[in-house]
Each structure stands twice: as C-alpha cells, then as structure tokens.
Scaffold this active site. Structure first.
Site, PDB file in Angstrom:
ATOM      1  N   TYR A  74       0.827  -1.218   0.000  1.00 13.16           N
ATOM      2  CA  TYR A  74       0.000   0.000   0.000  1.00 13.16           C
ATOM      3  C   TYR A  74       0.858   1.264   0.000  1.00 13.16           C
ATOM      4  O   TYR A  74       0.476   2.271  -0.578  1.00 13.16           O
ATOM      5  CB  TYR A  74      -1.031  -0.029   1.142  1.00 13.16           C
ATOM      6  CG  TYR A  74      -2.247  -0.822   0.705  1.00 13.16           C
ATOM      7  CD1 TYR A  74      -3.224  -0.238  -0.088  1.00 13.16           C
ATOM      8  CD2 TYR A  74      -2.367  -2.169   1.004  1.00 13.16           C
ATOM      9  CE1 TYR A  74      -4.306  -0.972  -0.545  1.00 13.16           C
ATOM     10  CE2 TYR A  74      -3.438  -2.912   0.554  1.00 13.16           C
ATOM     11  CZ  TYR A  74      -4.403  -2.309  -0.224  1.00 13.16           C
ATOM     12  OH  TYR A  74      -5.465  -3.025  -0.695  1.00 13.16           O
ATOM     13  N   ARG A  77       1.698   1.672  -3.636  1.00 10.50           N
ATOM     14  CA  ARG A  77       0.539   2.179  -4.407  1.00 10.50           C
ATOM     15  C   ARG A  77       0.270   3.651  -4.066  1.00 10.50           C
ATOM     16  O   ARG A  77      -0.053   4.457  -4.921  1.00 10.50           O
ATOM     17  CB  ARG A  77      -0.721   1.359  -4.085  1.00 10.50           C
ATOM     18  CG  ARG A  77      -0.709  -0.016  -4.675  1.00 10.50           C
ATOM     19  CD  ARG A  77      -2.048  -0.394  -5.288  1.00 10.50           C
ATOM     20  NE  ARG A  77      -2.247   0.185  -6.593  1.00 10.50           N
ATOM     21  CZ  ARG A  77      -3.406   0.218  -7.234  1.00 10.50           C
ATOM     22  NH1 ARG A  77      -4.477  -0.285  -6.693  1.00 10.50           N
ATOM     23  NH2 ARG A  77      -3.505   0.770  -8.418  1.00 10.50           N
ATOM     24  N   GLN A 108     -15.841   4.721  -6.773  1.00 11.48           N
ATOM     25  CA  GLN A 108     -15.279   3.448  -6.305  1.00 11.48           C
ATOM     26  C   GLN A 108     -13.772   3.575  -6.142  1.00 11.48           C
ATOM     27  O   GLN A 108     -13.114   2.640  -5.710  1.00 11.48           O
ATOM     28  CB  GLN A 108     -15.563   2.350  -7.342  1.00 11.48           C
ATOM     29  CG  GLN A 108     -17.039   2.101  -7.542  1.00 11.48           C
ATOM     30  CD  GLN A 108     -17.281   1.272  -8.797  1.00 11.48           C
ATOM     31  OE1 GLN A 108     -17.212   0.054  -8.762  1.00 11.48           O
ATOM     32  NE2 GLN A 108     -17.559   1.940  -9.892  1.00 11.48           N
ATOM     33  N   ASN A 109     -13.235   4.729  -6.537  1.00  8.71           N
ATOM     34  CA  ASN A 109     -11.779   4.907  -6.493  1.00  8.71           C
ATOM     35  C   ASN A 109     -11.318   5.294  -5.094  1.00  8.71           C
ATOM     36  O   ASN A 109     -12.053   5.924  -4.336  1.00  8.71           O
ATOM     37  CB  ASN A 109     -11.346   5.960  -7.507  1.00  8.71           C
ATOM     38  CG  ASN A 109     -11.642   5.522  -8.928  1.00  8.71           C
ATOM     39  OD1 ASN A 109     -11.894   4.348  -9.165  1.00  8.71           O
ATOM     40  ND2 ASN A 109     -11.648   6.458  -9.855  1.00  8.71           N
ATOM     41  N   ASP A 111      -8.267   6.861  -4.803  1.00 10.43           N
ATOM     42  CA  ASP A 111      -7.053   7.621  -5.126  1.00 10.43           C
ATOM     43  C   ASP A 111      -7.080   9.091  -4.733  1.00 10.43           C
ATOM     44  O   ASP A 111      -6.087   9.797  -4.927  1.00 10.43           O
ATOM     45  CB  ASP A 111      -6.725   7.471  -6.617  1.00 10.43           C
ATOM     46  CG  ASP A 111      -7.864   7.920  -7.538  1.00 10.43           C
ATOM     47  OD1 ASP A 111      -8.688   8.765  -7.127  1.00 10.43           O
ATOM     48  OD2 ASP A 111      -7.916   7.436  -8.683  1.00 10.43           O
ATOM     49  N   HIS A 126     -15.252   2.734  -1.553  1.00 10.87           N
ATOM     50  CA  HIS A 126     -14.211   1.753  -1.240  1.00 10.87           C
ATOM     51  C   HIS A 126     -13.074   2.334  -0.401  1.00 10.87           C
ATOM     52  O   HIS A 126     -11.996   1.765  -0.337  1.00 10.87           O
ATOM     53  CB  HIS A 126     -13.661   1.147  -2.537  1.00 10.87           C
ATOM     54  CG  HIS A 126     -14.700   0.370  -3.303  1.00 10.87           C
ATOM     55  ND1 HIS A 126     -14.574   0.019  -4.625  1.00 10.87           N
ATOM     56  CD2 HIS A 126     -15.914  -0.115  -2.921  1.00 10.87           C
ATOM     57  CE1 HIS A 126     -15.649  -0.650  -5.015  1.00 10.87           C
ATOM     58  NE2 HIS A 126     -16.480  -0.740  -4.010  1.00 10.87           N
ATOM     59  N   GLY A 196     -16.449   5.405 -16.523  1.00 11.06           N
ATOM     60  CA  GLY A 196     -15.260   4.582 -16.337  1.00 11.06           C
ATOM     61  C   GLY A 196     -15.398   3.466 -15.328  1.00 11.06           C
ATOM     62  O   GLY A 196     -14.476   3.207 -14.572  1.00 11.06           O
ATOM     63  N   GLU A 224     -15.492   1.670 -23.920  1.00  8.19           N
ATOM     64  CA  GLU A 224     -16.105   0.397 -24.311  1.00  8.19           C
ATOM     65  C   GLU A 224     -17.409   0.208 -23.574  1.00  8.19           C
ATOM     66  O   GLU A 224     -17.581   0.738 -22.478  1.00  8.19           O
ATOM     67  CB  GLU A 224     -15.185  -0.765 -23.930  1.00  8.19           C
ATOM     68  CG  GLU A 224     -13.948  -0.820 -24.783  1.00  8.19           C
ATOM     69  CD  GLU A 224     -12.926  -1.777 -24.203  1.00  8.19           C
ATOM     70  OE1 GLU A 224     -13.335  -2.778 -23.587  1.00  8.19           O
ATOM     71  OE2 GLU A 224     -11.730  -1.471 -24.362  1.00  8.19           O
TER      72      GLU A 224
END
Ligand code: NAD
Length: 264
Positions: A74, A77, A108-109, A111, A126, A196, A224
């Site tokens: 972690y 990251r 959901q990130n 960061d 999260h 995304g 996509e």
C-alpha cells in the site's frame, strides 16, 4: 470524440435536470483515473509485486499472514497515486458540481483525485488510500501523531492493534453510512452519469439500476460498453473520460449561458 447527436441528447437531459432543480448523481470507477496514469490493481502488480495474488495483498487474511508485506504494497501504491495528477475528467466533474445545487459524486476509487481536482463532496464507497484505521476497531488513525509511524505497520494509539489502510478489501462490507447515502442519492437522481466503471463490482454496480427504476435518465461515458450499457443506459457516450467529460461540461455550460442571456 463521441457521436455529436448523442452528446446533444445527453446535454438536453442535463438541461432538463437543471431547469427542474433535479438531482445529478455521478458514479465513477477506475476508468476516470486512467488518463492520470493510475494503474489498475492488477496492472500495478509488476516487478517486485508480480508474483503475489490479489488475495495476498488486499484481504484481511493476507494482512494477518504478512502485515509488513501488505503495508509495503500500500505504501508503493500510495506513492504512485501521490505522484499522479487529476486529469481533465476529474476537473470537469468538479465544474459540474458548481452547476447543480443537488449534486452527488459517488466513487469506487480510492485515489483521492476527485478531491484534489476540487470536488467538494465525494462519497467514497471503497475508502481512501490516504486514510488509516486500526485493524480491530476501525479507530481512525493519523500517522503524523504516531510514535512508531515508521514501523511496517505501526500500532493504533488507542488499542494497540495494527494500523491498516482505510480501504475496502475483498470480502469486506462497504462503509454502511456511505453506502446508505449513495443508495438514497441514486433513488432521488433525475440524471445519473456513470463514468469509467466496468459495472461488475457490487453493490456499486446496482446504483445505476436503482436510479433507472426510480425514473432517472442514465448517461454513460466509457471507451467500451460495460456490463451496464445494454440494460440501464439511455445515452452512451463512447470515448475516454478526459475527452468526453470536458466536451459534455462545456457544451452544457454554453447552453445554460445562452439560455440565461435570452432570459435577461
Ligand atoms: P474496472 O477496472 O473494473 O473497469 C474500468 C472501466 O473503465 C472499464 O469499463 C474500462 O472500459 C473503462 N475505461 C478504461 N479507460 C477509460 C477511460 N480513459 N475513460 C473512461 N473509462 C475508461 O474498474 P471499476 O469498475 O472501478 O472496478 C474495479 C475496482 O478496482 C473498484 O472496486 C475500485 O475501487 C478499484 N480500483 C480503484 C482504482 C483507483 O482508485 N483509481 C484503480 C484501480 C482499481
């Protein structure tokens, strides 16, 4: 760039939401941070980390069996994320928030890039890699105040349990209060914008369905199709978030400006 006719329909839905003082709810996933260079969990597993399984690195059991290794993963990251910058998609979302009095950003990130771009209220489903808590009682922990902050991992000053990142590991419950607020925002949305996300991680992936059932128009931005596209999406804007979101936000701002001028 997305299809201009679809972009126009999406702008129209946002105008109607704005005029009716409706609520705009945004759900983002890892794709919104793609142009910031944040690797996915698996893409980050290179070099030293290539041979570890996700279960070793992002579960309670993995932490218990090797706390130093998980702590160091972690740290690695966190350093990657810290060096990244918010991109044009994060910035466009921060701008959108200023246009809609009823606005909720659900991510959901982990960061922190939405906050760094200026988003004021972010529901983090999260968790956040820059926060810490203790393993046993979820006591919030500030590393700056710890005597053993350099340890891997340090200990909670309240209960002496190990300190861990305040993120949701595989198999763990999402923070219930955040989840409640996200569900309630989805149910009240006039428009839901999903950006995304592959739409396969639940319960986040059920939010657009919930909004749709409650009558929201659903707009999606993704290069996509996702698992959600065929079932809940009204307007699919195909392309990278850092290109499509600024286009959507500036077209909306222009239209709102023109409408205001014609009413003056
Ligand atoms: P995911 O990796 O399952 O899906 C990413 C989605 O983004 C895909 O649908 C892909 O087509 C789309 N995408 C790729 N490039 C894009 C771009 N330039 N613009 C817009 N969309 C793009 O991610 P997920 O749905 O968020 O779920 C995976 C889990 O991994 C989540 O639980 C999340 O917490 C976690 N995660 C978080 C981060 C982060 O904090 N940045 C990074 C990786 C994973």
């Amino acid at each position: 760039m997305p299809d201009l006719a679809i972009l126009d329909k999406a702008v129209e839905a946002l105008i109607q939401c704005h005029q009716a003082h409706g609520s705009l709810v945004v759900l983002t996933g890892a794709g919104v941070s793609k142009e910031s260079g944040i690797p996915t969990f698996r893409d980050a597993q290179t070099g030293l980390w290539a041979n570890y399984k996700a279960e070793d690195l992002a579960t309670r059991e993995g932490f218990l069996s090797n706390p130093a290794m998980v702590w160091n993963w972690y740290d690695f990251r966190r350093n990657t994320v810290w060096q990244a910058q918010p991109n044009l998609a994060h910035q466009a979302l921060a701008q959108l928030e200023t246009l809609f009095p009823a606005f909720t950003l659900i991510t959901q990130n982990i960061d922190n890039l939405h906050q760094r771009a200026g988003s004021q209220t972010v529901l983090e489903l999260h968790g956040n890699i820059f926060r810490y808590k203790c393993l046993d009682h979820n006591h919030p922990v500030s590393l700056d105040l710890l005597a053993d902050a350099e340890a891997s991992p340090p200990h909670c000053p309240v209960c002496n349990a190990w300190v861990r990142p305040d993120v949701v590991w595989f198999g763990e419950m999402l923070p219930p209060q955040v989840l409640d607020r996200a569900f309630s925002a989805a149910q009240q949305a006039s428009v839901m914008l999903i950006v995304g996300t592959s739409g396969v991680v639940h319960p986040a992936a059920s939010l657009p369905q919930l909004a749709k059932e409650a009558g929201a128009t659903v707009i999606e931005i993704n290069p996509e199709m996702s698992a959600l596209t065929p079932f809940v999406v009204d307007h699919f804007l195909q392309g990278p978030a850092a290109a499509v979101l600024p286009a959507l936000q500036s077209a909306l701002t222009l239209r709102l400006g023109t409408m205001e001028a014609s009413h003056a």
